[in-house]
Design an enzyme around this catalytic site. Structure first.
Site, PDB file in Angstrom:
ATOM      1  N   PHE A 156       0.851  -1.197   0.000  1.00 40.56           N
ATOM      2  CA  PHE A 156       0.000   0.000   0.000  1.00 40.56           C
ATOM      3  C   PHE A 156       0.884   1.243   0.000  1.00 40.56           C
ATOM      4  O   PHE A 156       0.731   2.156   0.791  1.00 40.56           O
ATOM      5  CB  PHE A 156      -0.937  -0.031   1.215  1.00 40.56           C
ATOM      6  CG  PHE A 156      -2.188   0.784   1.056  1.00 40.56           C
ATOM      7  CD1 PHE A 156      -3.016   0.633  -0.045  1.00 40.56           C
ATOM      8  CD2 PHE A 156      -2.555   1.713   2.023  1.00 40.56           C
ATOM      9  CE1 PHE A 156      -4.185   1.387  -0.186  1.00 40.56           C
ATOM     10  CE2 PHE A 156      -3.722   2.469   1.911  1.00 40.56           C
ATOM     11  CZ  PHE A 156      -4.533   2.303   0.793  1.00 40.56           C
ATOM     12  N   ARG A 242       6.273  -6.737 -10.064  1.00 45.86           N
ATOM     13  CA  ARG A 242       7.387  -7.458 -10.661  1.00 45.86           C
ATOM     14  C   ARG A 242       6.946  -8.877 -10.955  1.00 45.86           C
ATOM     15  O   ARG A 242       6.176  -9.478 -10.178  1.00 45.86           O
ATOM     16  CB  ARG A 242       8.597  -7.487  -9.718  1.00 45.86           C
ATOM     17  CG  ARG A 242       9.388  -6.190  -9.674  1.00 45.86           C
ATOM     18  CD  ARG A 242      10.073  -5.883 -11.009  1.00 45.86           C
ATOM     19  NE  ARG A 242      10.843  -4.660 -11.017  1.00 45.86           N
ATOM     20  CZ  ARG A 242      10.389  -3.469 -11.441  1.00 45.86           C
ATOM     21  NH1 ARG A 242       9.143  -3.357 -11.896  1.00 45.86           N
ATOM     22  NH2 ARG A 242      11.183  -2.424 -11.451  1.00 45.86           N
ATOM     23  N   GLU A 271      11.109 -11.742 -17.914  1.00 43.86           N
ATOM     24  CA  GLU A 271      10.745 -10.940 -19.080  1.00 43.86           C
ATOM     25  C   GLU A 271      11.999 -10.409 -19.786  1.00 43.86           C
ATOM     26  O   GLU A 271      13.014 -10.191 -19.124  1.00 43.86           O
ATOM     27  CB  GLU A 271       9.827  -9.761 -18.655  1.00 43.86           C
ATOM     28  CG  GLU A 271      10.485  -8.724 -17.776  1.00 43.86           C
ATOM     29  CD  GLU A 271       9.503  -7.627 -17.343  1.00 43.86           C
ATOM     30  OE1 GLU A 271       8.497  -7.945 -16.690  1.00 43.86           O
ATOM     31  OE2 GLU A 271       9.776  -6.465 -17.672  1.00 43.86           O
ATOM     32  N   HIS A 289       5.151  -4.522 -20.164  1.00 41.38           N
ATOM     33  CA  HIS A 289       5.762  -3.656 -19.137  1.00 41.38           C
ATOM     34  C   HIS A 289       5.648  -2.167 -19.504  1.00 41.38           C
ATOM     35  O   HIS A 289       6.644  -1.474 -19.702  1.00 41.38           O
ATOM     36  CB  HIS A 289       7.235  -4.045 -18.910  1.00 41.38           C
ATOM     37  CG  HIS A 289       7.738  -3.650 -17.548  1.00 41.38           C
ATOM     38  ND1 HIS A 289       8.727  -4.312 -16.876  1.00 41.38           N
ATOM     39  CD2 HIS A 289       7.388  -2.620 -16.727  1.00 41.38           C
ATOM     40  CE1 HIS A 289       8.972  -3.722 -15.712  1.00 41.38           C
ATOM     41  NE2 HIS A 289       8.170  -2.693 -15.603  1.00 41.38           N
ATOM     42  N   GLY A 291       3.907   0.123 -17.592  1.00 31.54           N
ATOM     43  CA  GLY A 291       3.444   0.921 -16.445  1.00 31.54           C
ATOM     44  C   GLY A 291       3.799   2.395 -16.510  1.00 31.54           C
ATOM     45  O   GLY A 291       2.935   3.266 -16.394  1.00 31.54           O
TER      46      GLY A 291
HETATM   47  O1  LIG Z   1       9.078  -0.992 -13.617  1.00 30.93           O
HETATM   48  C1  LIG Z   1       9.400   0.151 -13.639  1.00 30.93           C
HETATM   49  C2  LIG Z   1      10.060   0.821 -12.554  1.00 30.93           C
HETATM   50  O2  LIG Z   1      10.405   0.170 -11.560  1.00 30.93           O
HETATM   51  O3  LIG Z   1      10.286   2.031 -12.667  1.00 30.93           O
END
Ligand SMILES: O=CC(=O)O
Length: 323
Positions: A156, A242, A271, A289, A291
């Site tokens: 969190f 991850r 990956e 990936h 994000g």
């Molecule tokens: O996965 C991406 C990061 O950890 O910035």
């Protein structure tokens, strides 16, 4: 005085590369290939600063190279489980990361995957492209509601809290979270969030489970056959944390046997070599990936690395020092 020599391991947004080049003697990886262990060893001997990305691997056997010139690893990314931090510390290497600037974009991707998995978005797209759509029908591709459902967050921190805000305020979702200690009362109050002490307590209650813990030995295969069996058959698992937090083989089996309804994944064990078992699953939404992959976020990440290098080379306190 000679400018410090800086190496960046992959291409960065052009505006940040230009700023780096104005300040330092910079070497770019012009063809953007992934560096080998030997290329990193040579870089540590030849450069004052080396800037890896989250796709690189820097274990002790790479960091423990003799005749090191490098003093700082300015990591492009918030996660640093790809760097052996204990070895870096032992070698006197400073490591910095890029927290804060990728919170919203990563939470957006987690929400995207939640929606794609719940509403069978990837499957529907494949069906249309394959020319297999025969028209609207009352029972076609029925899926799961998101609005008003229960979301469980494993971890969190910043990204989990950003996702919880989107889910609660935008979709009226009930928020549960797993964290060793209670979260800031202000956010708990804002989201009416409930803390669970254990995975065993959290998982059976959730319609959606989203992973937001760091990778590494402590969380490896936290989601495995046993913990997957605690999820509802109607539940979905979202992973933007991850890959190694999830036992891929166990997840593939659970999805094949419909022991959970679906998964939305942005990260994978090993990956970019994805277990082929994922590729044949209709109930898995798979992203590469992405994000933090918005122009603004990737630029801000580069700026963060730059701010840490500037602080280091001017003897100031480092804003994002990991070790
Ligand atoms: O996965 C991406 C990061 O950890 O910035």
């Amino acid at each position: 005085m000679n400018k410090p020599k800086v190496l960046i391991s992959r291409r960065w947004p052009a505006s940040v590369e230009a700023k780096l080049q104005a300040l330092y003697d910079v070497t770019l990886n012009t063809d953007d290939h992934p560096f080998s262990a030997d290329e990193f060893r040579a870089a540590l001997q030849d450069y004052d600063a080396v800037c890896p990305s989250v796709c690189d691997s820097l274990p002790a056997e790479v960091l423990n190279v003799a005749n090191k010139r490098c003093k700082i690893l300015g990591n492009f990314g918030v996660g640093y489980n790809h760097i052996d931090i204990a070895a870096a510390k032992q070698q006197g290497l400073i490591v910095t990361n890029t927290p804060g600037v990728l919170t919203q974009s990563t939470a957006d991707i987690a929400m995207t995957l939640l929606l794609m998995s719940a509403r069978r978005g990837a499957e529907g797209d494949r069906l249309v492209r394959a020319g297999q759509w025969t028209g609207w029908c009352p029972t076609h591709m029925m899926s799961s509601d998101v609005t008003g459902a229960t979301l469980g967050l494993i971890g969190f921190g910043r990204i989990a809290q950003a996702m919880a805000r989107k889910a609660h305020h935008g979709f009226g979702m009930k928020i549960l979270y797993l964290k060793p200690s209670p979260a800031d009362p202000a956010i708990v109050d804002e989201l009416q969030a409930e803390r669970c002490d254990t995975l065993e307590a959290l998982l059976p209650q959730c319609d959606y489970v989203s992973l937001h813990c760091p990778g590494g030995n402590e969380t490896r295969h936290l989601i495995n056959e046993n913990t997957l069996n605690l999820m509802k058959p109607s539940a979905h698992l979202i992973n933007t944390a991850r890959g190694d937090v999830v036992d891929s083989k166990a997840l593939i089996k659970a999805l094949q046997e419909k022991r959970i309804a679906g998964a939305g994944l942005d990260v994978y064990e090993g990956e970019p070599n994805i277990d082929p078992g994922f590729l044949t699953l209709d109930n898995a939404a798979l992203l590469p990936h992405l994000g933090s992959a918005t122009i603004a976020t990737r630029t801000a990440m580069g700026e963060k690395v730059l701010a840490n290098l500037r602080a280091y080379f001017s003897g100031a306190e480092l804003p994002d020092r990991v070790v």
